[in-house]
Each structure stands twice: as structure tokens, then as C-alpha cells.
Scaffold this active site. Sequence first.
Site, mmCIF file in Angstrom:
data_model
loop_
_atom_site.group_PDB
_atom_site.id
_atom_site.type_symbol
_atom_site.label_atom_id
_atom_site.label_comp_id
_atom_site.label_asym_id
_atom_site.label_seq_id
_atom_site.Cartn_x
_atom_site.Cartn_y
_atom_site.Cartn_z
ATOM 1 N N GLY A 153 36.735 -10.738 58.209
ATOM 2 C CA GLY A 153 36.212 -10.212 59.380
ATOM 3 C C GLY A 153 35.346 -8.831 59.245
ATOM 4 O O GLY A 153 34.465 -8.862 58.299
ATOM 5 N N GLY A 388 3.022 -16.513 35.924
ATOM 6 C CA GLY A 388 3.521 -15.260 36.836
ATOM 7 C C GLY A 388 4.709 -14.544 36.411
ATOM 8 O O GLY A 388 4.963 -13.651 36.652
HETATM 9 C C1 HXC Z 1 46.908 -6.215 63.177
HETATM 10 C C2 HXC Z 1 47.459 -7.498 61.330
HETATM 11 C C3 HXC Z 1 46.390 -7.788 61.192
HETATM 12 C C4 HXC Z 1 45.357 -7.299 62.028
HETATM 13 C C5 HXC Z 1 47.422 -8.920 59.509
HETATM 14 N N1 HXC Z 1 48.313 -8.016 60.528
HETATM 15 N N2 HXC Z 1 46.124 -8.718 60.305
HETATM 16 N N3 HXC Z 1 47.924 -6.588 62.272
HETATM 17 N N4 HXC Z 1 45.667 -6.500 63.093
HETATM 18 N N5 HXC Z 1 43.990 -7.756 62.018
HETATM 19 C C6 HXC Z 1 49.665 -7.760 60.080
HETATM 20 C C7 HXC Z 1 50.723 -8.987 60.365
HETATM 21 O O1 HXC Z 1 50.821 -8.924 61.702
HETATM 22 C C8 HXC Z 1 51.582 -8.787 59.520
HETATM 23 O O2 HXC Z 1 52.625 -7.890 60.092
HETATM 24 C C9 HXC Z 1 51.130 -8.280 58.439
HETATM 25 O O3 HXC Z 1 49.851 -7.718 58.674
HETATM 26 C C10 HXC Z 1 50.763 -9.100 57.138
HETATM 27 O O4 HXC Z 1 50.316 -10.179 57.745
HETATM 28 P P1 HXC Z 1 50.680 -11.783 57.483
HETATM 29 O O5 HXC Z 1 49.857 -12.521 58.507
HETATM 30 O O6 HXC Z 1 52.009 -11.746 57.376
HETATM 31 O O7 HXC Z 1 50.164 -12.057 56.079
HETATM 32 P P2 HXC Z 1 49.281 -13.053 55.132
HETATM 33 O O8 HXC Z 1 50.024 -14.336 55.492
HETATM 34 O O9 HXC Z 1 49.214 -12.781 53.707
HETATM 35 O O10 HXC Z 1 47.953 -13.193 55.770
HETATM 36 C C11 HXC Z 1 46.890 -12.592 55.761
HETATM 37 C C12 HXC Z 1 45.802 -12.653 56.772
HETATM 38 C C13 HXC Z 1 46.414 -13.052 58.077
HETATM 39 C C14 HXC Z 1 45.283 -14.097 56.237
HETATM 40 C C15 HXC Z 1 44.843 -11.574 56.510
HETATM 41 O O11 HXC Z 1 47.136 -11.659 58.359
HETATM 42 C C16 HXC Z 1 45.391 -12.956 59.113
HETATM 43 O O12 HXC Z 1 44.744 -14.000 59.166
HETATM 44 N N6 HXC Z 1 45.272 -11.829 59.786
HETATM 45 C C17 HXC Z 1 44.130 -11.561 60.824
HETATM 46 C C18 HXC Z 1 42.831 -11.784 60.410
HETATM 47 C C19 HXC Z 1 41.710 -11.636 61.481
HETATM 48 O O13 HXC Z 1 41.540 -12.619 62.208
HETATM 49 N N7 HXC Z 1 41.387 -10.227 61.673
HETATM 50 C C20 HXC Z 1 40.406 -10.028 62.606
HETATM 51 C C21 HXC Z 1 38.987 -10.465 62.269
HETATM 52 S S1 HXC Z 1 37.935 -9.967 63.403
HETATM 53 P P3 HXC Z 1 54.295 -7.719 59.954
HETATM 54 O O14 HXC Z 1 54.758 -6.732 60.694
HETATM 55 O O15 HXC Z 1 54.795 -9.000 60.162
HETATM 56 O O16 HXC Z 1 54.313 -7.243 58.269
HETATM 57 C C22 HXC Z 1 37.128 -8.488 62.883
HETATM 58 C C23 HXC Z 1 36.004 -8.054 63.820
HETATM 59 C C24 HXC Z 1 35.446 -7.090 63.161
HETATM 60 O O17 HXC Z 1 37.591 -8.029 61.910
HETATM 61 C C25 HXC Z 1 33.953 -7.050 63.256
HETATM 62 C C26 HXC Z 1 33.310 -5.853 63.145
HETATM 63 C C27 HXC Z 1 31.883 -6.180 62.555
#
Ligand code: HXC
Length: 494
Positions: A153, A388
Site C-alpha cells: 500500500g 541510432g
Molecule cells: C495496523 C497492522 C497493519 C496495519 C498489520 N498490522 N498491518 N496494524 N495497521 N496496516 C498488525 C496486525 O494487526 C498484527 O498485530 C501485526 O501487525 C502483524 O500482522 P499479521 O497480519 O499478523 O502479520 P502477517 O500475517 O505477517 O501479515 C502481514 C501483512 C498483513 C500481509 C502485512 O498484516 C496485512 O495484510 N496487513 C494490512 C495491509 C494493508 O492492507 N494495509 C493498508 C494498505 S492501504 P498483532 O497485535 O496481532 O501483532 C494503504 C493506503 C496508503 O497503505 C496509501 C497512501 C498513498
Amino acid sequence: MGGGAKRIAAQHAKGKLTARERIDLLLDENSFEEFDMFVEHRATDFGMADNKIPGDGVVTGWGTINGRAVYVFSKDFTVFGGSLSGAQAQKILKVMHQAMKTGAPIIGIYDAGGARIQEGVESLAGYADIFLQNTLASGVVPQISVIMGPCAGGDVYSPAITDFIFMVKDTSYMYVTGPDVVKTVTNEEVSHEELGGYRVHAMKSGVADGAFDNDLEALTQVRRLVDFLPLSNREKPPVRESFDEAYREESSLNSLVPANPNKPYDMKELISKIVDENDFFEISKDWAKNIICGFARMDGETVGIVANQPQVLAGVLDIDAARKAARFVRFCDAFNIALITLVDVPGFMPGTKQEGGGLITHGAKLLFAFAEATVPKITLITRKAYGGAYDVMSSKHIRGDVNYAWPTAEIAVMGAKGAVEIIFRADMNNPAAIAEREAEYKARFANPFVAASLGYIDDVIMPAETRRRMVRALKSLKNKQISNPWKKHDNIPL
Ligand code: HXC
């Protein structure tokens, strides 16, 4: 301890180091000065008011690499998945500002899940503030991104603006939208690796400039890269004491180019034999392999090398090769790094795929990059310089300062066979006449002397003396000064 012992153990179990361990390996021992260890996020929704971890998911500060200052931020996946909060963005911005003020590179280590979901727009604002700083820092201080875990993201666009992106094989991946969103929108099922692993970015898309086996290897290689670079655009690149004889002759180069012009040879052999101590740091070595880009030193001074690779697609220029080399040339020019261009190129890649993909625009990027570059530019034609592509590859006409050719050089509009088929089409049914015409064309153009007689080549040199001639040429160009006309900025064909 970031997110605590359990999460650190999980990080290690995945083969990843923690944010702090990474900084320790990147920087000289005991050189790290940390900033903002006590900063916490300010969110209150979704139970966040009672869930605070000092430092908030990123470790920031500065330290040295072989005694030279660099600023660092390292995302801590054990704290809210390294996700970006408003407070975290402020920490990153602080080190970026310090780096800009003091003229030092910025190295970002990524291992994060994107925007802090609990914070919403404050996180988005933080990203945009970082993107702006990356943009303003571009061309002022070197910016290096190392992807060592998820980079999803909002996290992808900061690295994308930086100069170099390196990944770690099998533990890192980068994508704008993850597998779940892909499934929802396109119904396509893909793994993280298939969507954004190193095989995608370091071998296919060209988004990453290299991939390393593990965290340790990646950080060691970043240290090596930093050693080649100036700390900012206000400096010349560092000069290292060379233990290699500056005027070393390399007689084996006299037989590097095969007698048969259609037989490939390895351009990397030429590179390693002319640079100091065979030391070459290659950029994007697994993508667009028909062109080679990388850093080396000549008598202690950093140079950027761009070279066609006859071993891959005969060294032809295609879309990816042009994009790769153009970006590299622009980096070198922005940071006062002299360019050495080694030419053996049969032309631009023909075909509907290339033309449909915009070869004209992409090829023009490389032409533009070489033409606008004001750093010292030395060119050597080893064999083919056709059409070129002859013009594009840092020719005299686009301000090559010293242009050499080996006696084996062939500088022509195209190869003899193609040329004869066009200009003597009427003779096509007469093989004897065609063979005679081909021999005539070869005798006239398949050499460097026509170009040399016009002054387009400064000298025809023996391969064995290449290092000496280049080292001397670089010394003669040390105080080169030219500038381009005033402009707000150029309009490179993006
Ligand atoms: C808050 C988050 C988080 C997030 C992960 N965590 N992503 N907390 N915001 N975006 C936290 C989880 O709750 C978890 O907390 C810990 O981090 C580890 O995450 P897991 O999911 O258990 O790890 P894993 O299985 O290794 O997966 C990693 C991951 C997944 C693939 C990155 O966490 C994920 O899909 N996260 C969300 C990704 C996403 O959609 N982000 C937003 C994108 S939109 P605990 O407490 O359980 O340890 C974006 C827009 C910005 O970024 C645009 C600007 C231009």
C-alpha cells in the site's frame, strides 16, 4: 524490545532480523545515534489510547558507514506491523530533513503493513508528507530503500521515488494492493511472492535494483554501495586508495572480441579487467541483462559503467534496457559520477511488441539521459555501433568527452547483410553479386576508421591499453565544467 519478546521471536522465526539488529549491521559499530525513542502515536479510536509502544513502529537516527554519515529509518514490524501512524511519519520526516540539511544519504529499511488502519487520514497525510520529502531530496542526497518484509500500500511509493531499491529473497514483497484485494477486484488468486516477490521486481518489472539472499547480505551490500557514492550532490564521490596499478596493461583483452562478429563474448570480462581490483557493484543485474550498469573505481575514483552485453540478445537496446540505463545515467549525472560507456550494440530491438510497448519513448529516455549529462563521459566502442544505437550510446555528437574505439569496432548504419539487402535489392537473386557487395560494405564500414577520420572517434586504441587510456582520460576531465541552458526542469520523455 519493540512489540515484545513473542513478536521478536516470530520475526526471527521468519528468517528476519529486527529493526534494531538491522541498523546495527548497517552502521559502523556503536555509531548509531537514535532520535525519538519516546515518541508515541496519538490515536484514541479502536482501543489505541491504551495501546502505545514507545518509538511507535520505526527506529530512526543517524550513524556512519565506514566513517561517513548516513541517516536511517528502520520499520519495526513487531510494533503494529510497522504500519505508518502520523507520529511515525513525523519521525521519518525528521531524519529526512536532517539528512537534507547536513548533506547525507537516507537509507530506509522497510518491513511494514502500510497505513495504520486505526488512524485513517492522519496516516495518509503522513505518507504524502514523506513522498514530498523524497521528491525534494531526489538528486540532492542519495536515497536507498531496502525491502526486508512486507512493503504494501502506502509504503511502496516512498521507495519508488528513491534512487535504489533492494529486496531480500523470499522474505520481502512489494505491491500496491495485496492478494486479497486482487482476488476481490479481478478474481485472480496469487500469493504474496507471485504478486510482488523478488522474482517479480528484480527480474521482471525492474522496480527493484537487486535482491539478496538474506538480511545480512543485503545490509552488507548496501554498505558497499554507499562507499561508492558521494554523500550529496554538493560533493564529488569519495576517492579510495587504489591497490591496483593505474596503467596496468591487460594483454588478454586483445583477444576478447571473437573474429566472428556474430559470436558473443562476456562484456563483464572487459569491465572486471579494467576497473580497480575487479571490484564492480552491479545494479539490476537480473533485469534487462542485455545492458550492464554499475559502479566501479578507476585509480580510486568512482565511475558509473554502462555497457551493452553481447551475451544477452546480442546486446540490443530494448525498452527495459533503455529504462534501466537511463535511470542509472541520470543518477550518476545528478551525483557527479563520471560515466564510462562500453558499446557493442546491433541497434534497437525490432518488432510489434517493442513498438507497441513504446520503444520510441523509452529509447528516447536513454538518449535524453546521455545527452543532458554534464559529468565526464568516456566511451569505448569494442565492436558493433549500429544505427541510432551508435548515436545514443554516449557518442561524440551528444557530448562524449573522449570517444575511443578498438580496431575491431564496426560503426555503420546497420550490419553489412541488412544494408546490402536494402541498397542492392535488385541483385538479391544473384548470390555472387550479393556476397561481393557485402564484402565491399564490410571493407568500407566495418571498422572504426571512417568515424575516426571524421573526428567522431578520438583515437583507435589497442584493447590491452584500455585501462591506462581511460584512467588518463578521466584525469584530464577532472575539472570539466559545462552547464545546460537555464530551465525550471527538463521534460524527459517519461
Ligand atoms: C495496523 C497492522 C497493519 C496495519 C498489520 N498490522 N498491518 N496494524 N495497521 N496496516 C498488525 C496486525 O494487526 C498484527 O498485530 C501485526 O501487525 C502483524 O500482522 P499479521 O497480519 O499478523 O502479520 P502477517 O500475517 O505477517 O501479515 C502481514 C501483512 C498483513 C500481509 C502485512 O498484516 C496485512 O495484510 N496487513 C494490512 C495491509 C494493508 O492492507 N494495509 C493498508 C494498505 S492501504 P498483532 O497485535 O496481532 O501483532 C494503504 C493506503 C496508503 O497503505 C496509501 C497512501 C498513498
